[in-house]
Write a protein that holds these residues in place. Structure first.
Motif, PDB file in Angstrom:
ATOM      1  N   ILE A 160     -37.553  33.349 -41.014  1.00 52.68           N
ATOM      2  CA  ILE A 160     -37.273  32.877 -42.330  1.00 52.68           C
ATOM      3  C   ILE A 160     -36.865  34.002 -43.475  1.00 52.68           C
ATOM      4  CG2 ILE A 160     -38.255  31.511 -44.345  1.00 52.68           C
ATOM      5  CD1 ILE A 160     -38.303  30.032 -41.664  1.00 52.68           C
ATOM      6  N   VAL A 163     -33.802  27.463 -45.624  1.00 55.06           N
ATOM      7  CA  VAL A 163     -35.286  27.346 -45.524  1.00 55.06           C
ATOM      8  C   VAL A 163     -35.803  28.735 -45.907  1.00 55.06           C
ATOM      9  CG1 VAL A 163     -37.215  27.018 -43.856  1.00 55.06           C
ATOM     10  CG2 VAL A 163     -35.059  25.775 -43.243  1.00 55.06           C
ATOM     11  N   ASN A 209     -40.412  26.356 -46.616  1.00 55.65           N
ATOM     12  CA  ASN A 209     -40.118  25.369 -47.397  1.00 55.65           C
ATOM     13  C   ASN A 209     -38.524  25.148 -47.082  1.00 55.65           C
ATOM     14  OD1 ASN A 209     -42.047  25.477 -50.393  1.00 55.65           O
ATOM     15  ND2 ASN A 209     -42.524  25.850 -48.212  1.00 55.65           N
ATOM     16  N   ARG A 230     -34.946  21.013 -38.308  1.00 56.42           N
ATOM     17  CA  ARG A 230     -36.304  20.794 -37.669  1.00 56.42           C
ATOM     18  C   ARG A 230     -36.283  21.401 -36.291  1.00 56.42           C
ATOM     19  NH1 ARG A 230     -38.278  14.927 -39.502  1.00 56.42           N
ATOM     20  NH2 ARG A 230     -39.918  15.339 -38.096  1.00 56.42           N
ATOM     21  N   LEU A 235     -35.833  25.122 -36.349  1.00 60.45           N
ATOM     22  CA  LEU A 235     -37.065  26.037 -36.376  1.00 60.45           C
ATOM     23  C   LEU A 235     -37.931  25.829 -35.446  1.00 60.45           C
ATOM     24  CD1 LEU A 235     -37.550  25.122 -40.259  1.00 60.45           C
ATOM     25  CD2 LEU A 235     -36.734  27.140 -39.608  1.00 60.45           C
ATOM     26  N   VAL A 291     -42.394  22.325 -41.346  1.00 59.98           N
ATOM     27  CA  VAL A 291     -41.790  22.733 -42.380  1.00 59.98           C
ATOM     28  C   VAL A 291     -42.153  21.858 -43.772  1.00 59.98           C
ATOM     29  CG1 VAL A 291     -39.704  21.164 -41.796  1.00 59.98           C
ATOM     30  CG2 VAL A 291     -39.354  23.430 -43.163  1.00 59.98           C
ATOM     31  N   GLU A 293     -44.266  17.053 -45.594  1.00 60.64           N
ATOM     32  CA  GLU A 293     -44.334  17.988 -44.402  1.00 60.64           C
ATOM     33  C   GLU A 293     -43.663  17.220 -43.330  1.00 60.64           C
ATOM     34  OE1 GLU A 293     -48.202  18.996 -43.011  1.00 60.64           O
ATOM     35  OE2 GLU A 293     -48.687  17.047 -42.892  1.00 60.64           O
ATOM     36  N   CYS A 324     -41.585  20.228 -36.309  1.00 61.18           N
ATOM     37  CA  CYS A 324     -40.472  20.864 -36.245  1.00 61.18           C
ATOM     38  C   CYS A 324     -40.323  20.804 -34.514  1.00 61.18           C
ATOM     39  CB  CYS A 324     -40.479  22.394 -36.543  1.00 61.18           C
ATOM     40  SG  CYS A 324     -40.258  22.640 -38.311  1.00 61.18           S
TER      41      CYS A 324
END
Length: 157
Positions: free
Chosen positions: A45, A64, A78, A102, A105, A113, A146, A149
């Motif tokens: 990130i 993100v 986030n 998603r 990640l 996430v 939420e 992922c």
């Protein structure tokens, strides 16, 4: 339309930073700094994503980041800055971006996430679940969602 990971397309950095800054009340320098880190480190990130039209103009995107200006530093990373140009809305682009992120990640080992939003119905239709209320830096309470992922089967564009 093509969905691009900024880390794979560093030439889009200036265009992307200016585009996101024009949509949100965040200085272009802040976007550039985050995007440069995304490109430099490749994994982890922050991450940034854009959708290009046939003329290579940005029509949608999202990022993100560690924290999207709220008090719950433990709920990370986030999703932030999701935006689709008005002429391209209601075509499934935002949902495609969310699913793509998603999956991306998940492939990096991120299991969940989070996002803050007042657009409840849209995110719930996209598989996000309400988690809690959080206080933003401005002091107001906002809904946090939420999403998992892992386990996504979304082809990369």
């Amino acid at each position: 339309m093509k969905l691009k990971r900024l880390r794979d397309h560093p030439k889009l950095l200036e265009q992307a930073a200016a585009w996101f800054a024009s949509k949100w009340e965040v200085p272009v320098e802040a976007y550039k700094e985050s995007m440069e880190l995304c490109i430099r480190q490749q994994q982890g990130i922050p991450q940034w994503y854009v959708v290009l039209d046939e003329k290579q103009g940005i029509i949608a995107g999202a990022g993100v980041i560690e924290n999207d200006f709220h008090e719950r530093r433990d709920l990370t990373p986030n999703l932030c800055a999701l935006f689709v140009e008005e002429n391209y809305r209601c075509q499934g682009i935002a949902r495609s971006i969310l699913d793509f992120i998603r999956k991306d990640l998940g492939e990096m080992g991120v299991s969940k996430v989070y996002l803050i939003t007042d657009h409840m119905e849209f995110y719930e239709r996209c598989g996000w679940k309400f988690l809690t209320m959080v206080r933003c830096e401005e002091g107001e309470l906002i809904r946090m969602y939420e999403a998992d992922c892992c386990g996504w089967d979304v082809s990369l564009a």
